[in-house]
Enzyme design. Sequence first.
Site, PDB file in Angstrom:
ATOM      1  N   HIS A 217      44.098  79.906  37.706  1.00 38.94           N
ATOM      2  CA  HIS A 217      44.515  78.537  37.362  1.00 38.94           C
ATOM      3  C   HIS A 217      45.176  78.530  35.982  1.00 38.94           C
ATOM      4  CE1 HIS A 217      43.933  74.038  36.954  1.00 38.94           C
ATOM      5  NE2 HIS A 217      43.979  74.401  35.687  1.00 38.94           N
ATOM      6  N   GLU A 218      44.512  79.134  35.014  1.00 42.49           N
ATOM      7  CA  GLU A 218      45.079  79.128  33.652  1.00 42.49           C
ATOM      8  C   GLU A 218      46.361  79.948  33.598  1.00 42.49           C
ATOM      9  OE1 GLU A 218      43.947  76.923  31.928  1.00 42.49           O
ATOM     10  OE2 GLU A 218      41.963  76.634  32.790  1.00 42.49           O
ATOM     11  N   HIS A 221      49.238  77.862  34.775  1.00 42.37           N
ATOM     12  CA  HIS A 221      49.906  77.011  33.769  1.00 42.37           C
ATOM     13  C   HIS A 221      50.993  77.807  33.046  1.00 42.37           C
ATOM     14  CE1 HIS A 221      47.421  73.527  34.254  1.00 42.37           C
ATOM     15  NE2 HIS A 221      46.314  74.083  33.794  1.00 42.37           N
ATOM     16  N   GLU A 255      48.199  70.126  36.672  1.00 45.15           N
ATOM     17  CA  GLU A 255      46.885  70.643  37.063  1.00 45.15           C
ATOM     18  C   GLU A 255      46.832  70.937  38.562  1.00 45.15           C
ATOM     19  OE1 GLU A 255      44.742  71.677  35.034  1.00 45.15           O
ATOM     20  OE2 GLU A 255      45.644  70.843  33.223  1.00 45.15           O
TER      21      GLU A 255
HETATM   22 ZN   LIG Z   1      44.426  73.356  33.955  1.00 51.30          ZN
END
Ligand SMILES: [Zn+2]
Length: 365
Positions: A217-218, A221, A255
Amino acid sequence: MLGLLLSGTPLAAPRASAAASPVCLSGALAFDHRDAEAGTAKPWVTSPARNANWELWGQTSPGSASRLLASGLTGVDGGTFNACYQASGPLPELHMKFLSASTQTWRVIPDRRSATPYSFTTASLTDVATSRNLGTVKVPSPIQGAWNVEDTLNLLYWKRSNPDSGCWTSHQANGACDQLTVVWDPGASDGGYWDYGNTNYVILAGDMPDSHHLVLHEAGHWLQWQLYNHWFPRVTNCNPHYINRSSSTTCAWTEGFADAVAAYVLGDYRFVYPDGTSYSFANGRSTPGWDAGDTVQGRVGSSLLDLWAANGPDGGAWSRTIRLMTYNASTDFREYFLTDRPTASPPLSTTGTARSIITSHTIDY
Ligand SMILES: [Zn+2]
């Protein structure tokens, strides 16, 4: 990609005078970790560290300083290595060094100011005249999380859908790739974010590497920022943010994309937290506890996953969206879906199945 295929590049040319075969240290690099994806019991698992940088160090004559003799990457088929040096006689000292990095493409460092990844060395072998098999080399337990992150990032790299170079996106050419840097401090509590606008590093702490969803997830980004060629939407009302709750269109887009990256790469439909609990992205118009619309990251993330799904309208993969993102940055999901998908060539659908998908997730345009 080329660099990742090499496994053992001698830095020194073989000596013409010596007919002897090279001296090699072989084995496989592995690490233990707790598997959050397996549930809250978080069972211990041993995994190979793939595509991880290794170095062969040693003394080539008695009393000389130890120096770098060869370097390479562990194999994708089990973290194997075979580090060789063409010696003219027995080597007084020889050892392996392993680093939590993969070529110059990604690395895991202990803190924001570190210039080097985590590393460790194997025990010194002395008077080495013939090749040795070290068997399975385990990463020391206090730093094994660094190789858990290093290995997990392979999964994103392999799905990055960039046919133009070995870099993360088509914005860079071979030899000039941007490097994804992850900071992991096992003793820290501050982490679980991408440090946008400062170091642009992914910041992890404590047991966060246990969750591959969190790591990806990170990294997702960072990947979106890369796909947008170092641009990122100005995100509002995003702290805190929840999968099933309304935040803002920019928060839900960024997100939701990061959630979708992790689930897409891991081939599931959920987010897993470092403690092993998980949250399903399955949602419909009457799912209890879920807010509606494109300000909800779970609505956006599930829509993306359905568009990219094997039976979805985008050709069974995310690659067309990835390509679109490299030349048409979207501020939010509405812009992505209504304005930017039609600019893909050939255009990505906004009607029929595609429209049904987003409507089923309460996004009504
Ligand atoms: Zn995030």
